[in-house]
Write a protein that holds these residues in place. Structure first.
Motif, PDB file in Angstrom:
ATOM      1  N   GLU A   1      40.232  39.918   6.814  1.00  0.00           N
ATOM      2  CA  GLU A   1      41.755  40.738   6.641  1.00  0.00           C
ATOM      3  C   GLU A   1      41.582  41.691   5.872  1.00  0.00           C
ATOM      4  O   GLU A   1      42.192  42.859   5.819  1.00  0.00           O
ATOM      5  CB  GLU A   1      42.713  39.773   6.310  1.00  0.00           C
ATOM      6  N   SER A   2      40.731  41.687   4.729  1.00  0.00           N
ATOM      7  CA  SER A   2      40.705  42.842   3.500  1.00  0.00           C
ATOM      8  C   SER A   2      39.056  43.495   3.714  1.00  0.00           C
ATOM      9  O   SER A   2      38.990  44.632   3.575  1.00  0.00           O
ATOM     10  CB  SER A   2      40.909  42.468   2.401  1.00  0.00           C
TER      11      SER A   2
ATOM     12  N   HIS B   1      39.761  52.033  14.630  1.00  0.00           N
ATOM     13  CA  HIS B   1      40.694  51.113  13.777  1.00  0.00           C
ATOM     14  C   HIS B   1      40.124  51.055  12.247  1.00  0.00           C
ATOM     15  O   HIS B   1      40.868  50.788  11.481  1.00  0.00           O
ATOM     16  CB  HIS B   1      40.711  49.784  14.582  1.00  0.00           C
TER      17      HIS B   1
ATOM     18  N   ARG C   1      42.252  51.723   8.912  1.00  0.00           N
ATOM     19  CA  ARG C   1      42.609  50.469   7.680  1.00  0.00           C
ATOM     20  C   ARG C   1      41.830  51.172   6.597  1.00  0.00           C
ATOM     21  O   ARG C   1      42.465  50.905   5.541  1.00  0.00           O
ATOM     22  CB  ARG C   1      41.899  49.370   8.121  1.00  0.00           C
TER      23      ARG C   1
ATOM     24  N   HIS D   1      44.292  53.813   5.153  1.00  0.00           N
ATOM     25  CA  HIS D   1      45.453  53.251   4.778  1.00  0.00           C
ATOM     26  C   HIS D   1      45.549  52.544   3.665  1.00  0.00           C
ATOM     27  O   HIS D   1      46.591  52.574   2.677  1.00  0.00           O
ATOM     28  CB  HIS D   1      46.133  52.275   5.829  1.00  0.00           C
ATOM     29  N   SER D   2      44.273  51.984   3.080  1.00  0.00           N
ATOM     30  CA  SER D   2      43.991  51.209   1.893  1.00  0.00           C
ATOM     31  C   SER D   2      44.238  52.462   0.775  1.00  0.00           C
ATOM     32  O   SER D   2      44.478  51.758  -0.315  1.00  0.00           O
ATOM     33  CB  SER D   2      42.840  50.672   1.789  1.00  0.00           C
TER      34      SER D   2
ATOM     35  N   LEU E   1      48.672  50.895  12.667  1.00  0.00           N
ATOM     36  CA  LEU E   1      48.118  49.911  11.552  1.00  0.00           C
ATOM     37  C   LEU E   1      48.153  48.301  12.388  1.00  0.00           C
ATOM     38  O   LEU E   1      47.166  47.705  12.232  1.00  0.00           O
ATOM     39  CB  LEU E   1      48.597  49.997  10.405  1.00  0.00           C
TER      40      LEU E   1
ATOM     41  N   ALA F   1      45.460  48.172  15.013  1.00  0.00           N
ATOM     42  CA  ALA F   1      44.000  48.143  14.245  1.00  0.00           C
ATOM     43  C   ALA F   1      43.835  46.717  13.871  1.00  0.00           C
ATOM     44  O   ALA F   1      42.741  46.047  14.022  1.00  0.00           O
ATOM     45  CB  ALA F   1      44.098  49.036  12.991  1.00  0.00           C
ATOM     46  N   ARG F   2      45.074  45.949  13.327  1.00  0.00           N
ATOM     47  CA  ARG F   2      44.803  44.575  12.938  1.00  0.00           C
ATOM     48  C   ARG F   2      44.593  43.539  14.226  1.00  0.00           C
ATOM     49  O   ARG F   2      43.782  42.624  14.204  1.00  0.00           O
ATOM     50  CB  ARG F   2      46.180  44.147  12.281  1.00  0.00           C
TER      51      ARG F   2
END
Length: 370
Positions: free
Chosen positions: A147-148, A228, A232, A235-236, A263, A266-267
């Motif tokens: 997830e990260s 994607h 991500r 966005h971070s 987002l 992408a997830r």
């Protein structure tokens, strides 16, 4: 003080004696907090004194490791190189005058120079494996945190040192299938150096004595995965102060333009990616080059515009970030990479043992021709 170190303490941190890592001296990357030490994240202007030691470093101390210094990182771990004013610019011991990779830059250099058997680092898109390959040592990204995308691990001189650090149990390799992928995954059309493809082919031959090996092509939708992943990553940085860093300022602006819908898409894609790979490839692990070419000369990446630099960094490392997205283990052994699809960390380490002689021969041949 060696320029690969960003901080040297007056005395090692208190540790428990007699643990599994007793006798190991392990510097930590300057993105990890150690209580009472500065954390600069690769830029002295970001430095602050940490109040709490990070869980990973605390775990090293509980297992008996000596920790008394930090190593240079790229700023905020944002790039696969580390070159900025106010921070020592390092070169690869294996490729003089060229980047040693990043973001765990100092970690790779001190191991390649045999100052340490192991150094701590972290990996959100190849940040352990890229510098390990650029310095021709071993970088292992353990499984976890899809997830990260970021996990902590080590750069070492040998695969056996990784096995010892993690306490990995031996694994049997029969009945496994390893796919071999030499086409660029996220940047179609990127040139891959012939000698790096040849190294993969020799590693595949070594693996064929222990398991089934077959060739792969990029999976359908790989271009979407890269889109994607890029969203991500950007966005971070959407709420990060870039200070004087033009590249991070660009990342922030791109990150702020990523919509909530993009987002969320992408997830969803990233969550489905492990199943997609199992269905598309039907293998247990994947063997690739780690880098498409030799490391570029110092100054190459900073000379580009931020957008061009982002693309060039991906072209140089077009396979690595896949395993951050899936959360699977992956290891760079010199010019080679093996990443898991269905297998666990210990099995990836066992596969790495099989291909390590190929990487050692690669180093000897390059040294003889230098």
């Amino acid at each position: 003080m060696h320029p690969a170190y960003s901080y040297l303490a007056s005395a090692p941190l208190p540790r428990e004696r007699g643990g599994r890592l007793d006798g190991w001296v392990i510097p930590v990357k300057d993105t990890a907090d150690v209580a009472g030490w500065p954390t600069s994240w690769g830029n002295p202007s970001r430095a602050r004194v940490a109040g709490v030691t990070s869980p990973f470093v605390a775990g090293l101390l509980r297992r008996g490791a000596v920790v008394d210094r930090k190593t240079v990182s790229s700023e905020l771990g944002a790039t696969v190189y580390a070159e900025r004013p106010g921070v020592s610019v390092l070169e690869s011991p294996a490729y003089p005058g060229c980047t040693p990779g990043g973001s765990s830059t100092g970690a790779a250099v001190v191991v390649a120079e045999r100052l340490h058997r192991a150094a701590h680092g972290s990996d959100a898109g190849g940040s352990l494996r890229v510098p390990a390959a650029a310095c021709e040592v071993v970088g292992f990204k353990p499984s976890g945190a899809p997830e990260s995308g970021s996990v902590e691990g080590f750069i070492t001189a040998t695969v056996d040192d990784q096995v010892a650090l993690w306490g990995a149990a031996p694994r049997r390799l029969e009945n496994l299938t390893v796919g071999v992928l030499t086409e660029p995954l996220f940047t179609p059309g990127t040139r891959v150096a012939a000698d790096r493809i040849a190294a993969v082919e020799r590693a595949a031959a070594a693996l064929s004595s222990a398991c089934t090996v077959r060739e792969l092509l990029p999976y359908p939708g790989a271009a979407g995965t890269y889109r994607h992943f890029s969203a991500r990553i950007a966005h971070s940085f959407a709420h990060v102060d870039p200070l004087d860093n033009e590249y991070i300022a660009w990342l922030r602006e791109v990150g702020r333009s990523v919509s909530n819908a993009a987002l969320a898409e992408a997830r969803r894609h990233i969550a489905a990616l492990p199943s997609l790979l199992r269905a598309a490839w039907d293998v247990d692990a994947v063997l690739t080059p780690m880098l498409a070419t030799d490391p570029p000369p110092l100054g190459f990446f900073p000379s580009l515009s931020p957008a061009d630099s982002f693309e060039a960094q991906t072209e140089w490392t077009p396979w690595g970030s896949l395993f951050n997205l899936t959360g699977a283990p992956a290891i760079a052994v010199g010019p080679l990479q093996i990443g898991g699809v269905t297998v666990d960390d210990a099995t990836v380490l066992e596969l790495a043992r099989v291909i390590e002689p190929v990487a050692e021969n690669w180093r000897r041949q390059r040294g003889a021709s230098a």
